[in-house]
Design a protein around this motif. Structure first.
Motif, PDB file in Angstrom:
ATOM      1  N   LEU A   1      -3.270   4.912  -5.469  1.00  0.00           N
ATOM      2  CA  LEU A   1      -4.048   3.699  -5.605  1.00  0.00           C
ATOM      3  C   LEU A   1      -4.762   3.329  -4.318  1.00  0.00           C
ATOM      4  CD1 LEU A   1      -1.762   1.421  -7.740  1.00  0.00           C
ATOM      5  CD2 LEU A   1      -3.622   2.878  -8.459  1.00  0.00           C
ATOM      6  N   LEU A   2      -4.401   3.949  -3.217  1.00  0.00           N
ATOM      7  CA  LEU A   2      -5.036   3.614  -1.971  1.00  0.00           C
ATOM      8  C   LEU A   2      -6.305   4.418  -1.797  1.00  0.00           C
ATOM      9  CD1 LEU A   2      -2.064   3.428   0.523  1.00  0.00           C
ATOM     10  CD2 LEU A   2      -3.282   1.592  -0.585  1.00  0.00           C
ATOM     11  N   THR A   3      -7.219   3.887  -0.975  1.00  0.00           N
ATOM     12  CA  THR A   3      -8.424   4.631  -0.646  1.00  0.00           C
ATOM     13  C   THR A   3      -8.007   5.928   0.027  1.00  0.00           C
ATOM     14  OG1 THR A   3      -9.599   2.577  -0.320  1.00  0.00           O
ATOM     15  CG2 THR A   3     -10.576   4.566   0.652  1.00  0.00           C
ATOM     16  N   CYS A  37      -6.878  10.262  -0.719  1.00  0.00           N
ATOM     17  CA  CYS A  37      -5.984  10.924  -1.667  1.00  0.00           C
ATOM     18  C   CYS A  37      -4.899  11.723  -0.974  1.00  0.00           C
ATOM     19  CB  CYS A  37      -6.803  11.844  -2.589  1.00  0.00           C
ATOM     20  SG  CYS A  37      -7.768  13.086  -1.708  1.00  0.00           S
ATOM     21  N   GLU A  56      -6.316  -2.379   4.774  1.00  0.00           N
ATOM     22  CA  GLU A  56      -6.503  -1.254   3.873  1.00  0.00           C
ATOM     23  C   GLU A  56      -6.733  -1.775   2.459  1.00  0.00           C
ATOM     24  OE1 GLU A  56      -4.634   3.193   3.190  1.00  0.00           O
ATOM     25  OE2 GLU A  56      -3.402   1.639   4.122  1.00  0.00           O
ATOM     26  N   ALA A  57      -7.727  -1.217   1.797  1.00  0.00           N
ATOM     27  CA  ALA A  57      -8.061  -1.661   0.440  1.00  0.00           C
ATOM     28  C   ALA A  57      -7.076  -1.088  -0.573  1.00  0.00           C
ATOM     29  CB  ALA A  57      -9.480  -1.216   0.084  1.00  0.00           C
ATOM     30  N   LYS A  94      -6.816   0.458  -4.134  1.00  0.00           N
ATOM     31  CA  LYS A  94      -7.694   1.137  -5.084  1.00  0.00           C
ATOM     32  C   LYS A  94      -7.148   0.988  -6.507  1.00  0.00           C
ATOM     33  CE  LYS A  94     -10.031   5.537  -5.950  1.00  0.00           C
ATOM     34  NZ  LYS A  94     -10.157   6.972  -5.548  1.00  0.00           N
ATOM     35  N   ASN A  95      -8.043   0.708  -7.439  1.00  0.00           N
ATOM     36  CA  ASN A  95      -7.690   0.552  -8.857  1.00  0.00           C
ATOM     37  C   ASN A  95      -6.611  -0.508  -9.091  1.00  0.00           C
ATOM     38  OD1 ASN A  95      -9.502   2.611  -9.511  1.00  0.00           O
ATOM     39  ND2 ASN A  95      -7.931   4.185  -9.315  1.00  0.00           N
ATOM     40  N   THR A 143       0.819  -1.208   0.000  1.00  0.00           N
ATOM     41  CA  THR A 143       0.000   0.000   0.000  1.00  0.00           C
ATOM     42  C   THR A 143       0.855   1.262   0.000  1.00  0.00           C
ATOM     43  OG1 THR A 143      -0.169  -0.300   2.389  1.00  0.00           O
ATOM     44  CG2 THR A 143      -2.044  -0.992   1.072  1.00  0.00           C
ATOM     45  N   CYS A 177     -12.175  -3.389   3.409  1.00  0.00           N
ATOM     46  CA  CYS A 177     -12.010  -3.982   2.084  1.00  0.00           C
ATOM     47  C   CYS A 177     -13.289  -4.689   1.659  1.00  0.00           C
ATOM     48  CB  CYS A 177     -10.865  -4.997   2.082  1.00  0.00           C
ATOM     49  SG  CYS A 177      -9.256  -4.345   2.606  1.00  0.00           S
ATOM     50  N   ARG A 236      -6.407  -7.297  -3.613  1.00  0.00           N
ATOM     51  CA  ARG A 236      -7.545  -6.440  -3.273  1.00  0.00           C
ATOM     52  C   ARG A 236      -7.406  -5.775  -1.918  1.00  0.00           C
ATOM     53  NH1 ARG A 236     -10.071  -5.869  -8.139  1.00  0.00           N
ATOM     54  NH2 ARG A 236     -10.145  -7.900  -9.187  1.00  0.00           N
ATOM     55  N   CYS A 237      -6.677  -6.404  -1.018  1.00  0.00           N
ATOM     56  CA  CYS A 237      -6.628  -5.901   0.361  1.00  0.00           C
ATOM     57  C   CYS A 237      -5.303  -6.282   0.996  1.00  0.00           C
ATOM     58  CB  CYS A 237      -7.782  -6.520   1.156  1.00  0.00           C
ATOM     59  SG  CYS A 237      -7.949  -5.932   2.863  1.00  0.00           S
TER      60      CYS A 237
END
Length: 221
Positions: free
Chosen positions: A20-22, A24, A86-87, A89-90, A12, A71, A108-109
């Motif tokens: 890419l992480l949830t 910004c 932590e999820a 992202k993309n 992450t 997630c 994914r997670c």
């Protein structure tokens, strides 16, 4: 064997520069790791059944995978105390495929062990397609560079049939092989793979209770 080397950043953190992480915001510095308890003896490294049973992990009240959790996954499971999910992202972004894809699976997670005092992680991957979980797990292991000595077994978690594998990966950083483990379960939304790995085999063994907790509490959603 402990090695006086720099703590590697989790996936992450590596992806944060690409947003890419949830969320910004800019990635925060890695927290200081306070080492957790260590196993008193090294278990065997062959088949999963030959590995000494680790002490049970203390479960937190946190689960991951269901609605409103960190997630969104086809399964849910309990987290050990202080472990943080932590999820990603993309993860389908081809620009980052070298980090987010392994064989047929997409990450994914990521569940970080550093807050619990260990240098490693649990990661959840998914592979598209229906059918048995083993082919996807075999492709996942083959997709890991320098993986060898894979030993597979069929087992049951609750009422769920799962395929589990133990194997070793040669670490160029440490110039030695380290142990890793994963299990896979088939769901209506594809195969889910949960993988545990640490900085070295000692960290891996110390994290096995959290892995076993996740497996024993696994539910298909």
């Amino acid at each position: 064997m402990r090695h006086p080397i720099r703590t590697p950043a989790p996936l992450t953190a590596a992806l944060a520069a690409g947003l890419l992480l949830t969320g910004c915001g800019a990635p925060e510095p890695l927290p200081e790791v306070t080492q957790g308890p260590r196993p008193s003896a090294a278990p065997a490294t062959s088949a999963p059944a030959a590995t000494a049973a680790p002490a049970a992990a203390a479960a937190s009240r946190v689960t991951v995978g269901g609605p409103g959790t960190a997630c969104a996954l086809p399964v849910s499971f309990a987290l050990a105390e202080k472990w943080e999910a932590e999820a990603i992202k993309n993860p389908e972004d081809p620009e980052f495929a070298v980090l987010t894809r392994q064989g047929p699976a997409v990450v994914r997670c990521e569940v970080d062990a550093k807050p619990a005092g260990h240098i490693g992680y649990l990661r959840v991957w998914t592979a598209a397609g229906k059918g048995p979980a083993r082919p996807a797990l075999e492709g996942f292991v083959k997709g890991e560079k320098d993986a060898s000595k894979a030993v597979y077994k069929e087992t049951v978690t609750g009422a769920l049939p799962v395929t589990e594998v133990t194997y070793t990966v040669h670490s160029e950083l440490l110039d030695e092989s380290k142990e890793e483990r994963a299990f896979a379960v088939a769901t209506p939304k594809g195969t889910v793979i949960l993988h545990v790995a640490g900085l070295d085999s000692e960290e891996y063994r110390a994290m096995l209770p959290a892995y076993e907790l996740a497996r024993s509490t696994l539910k298909v959603l």
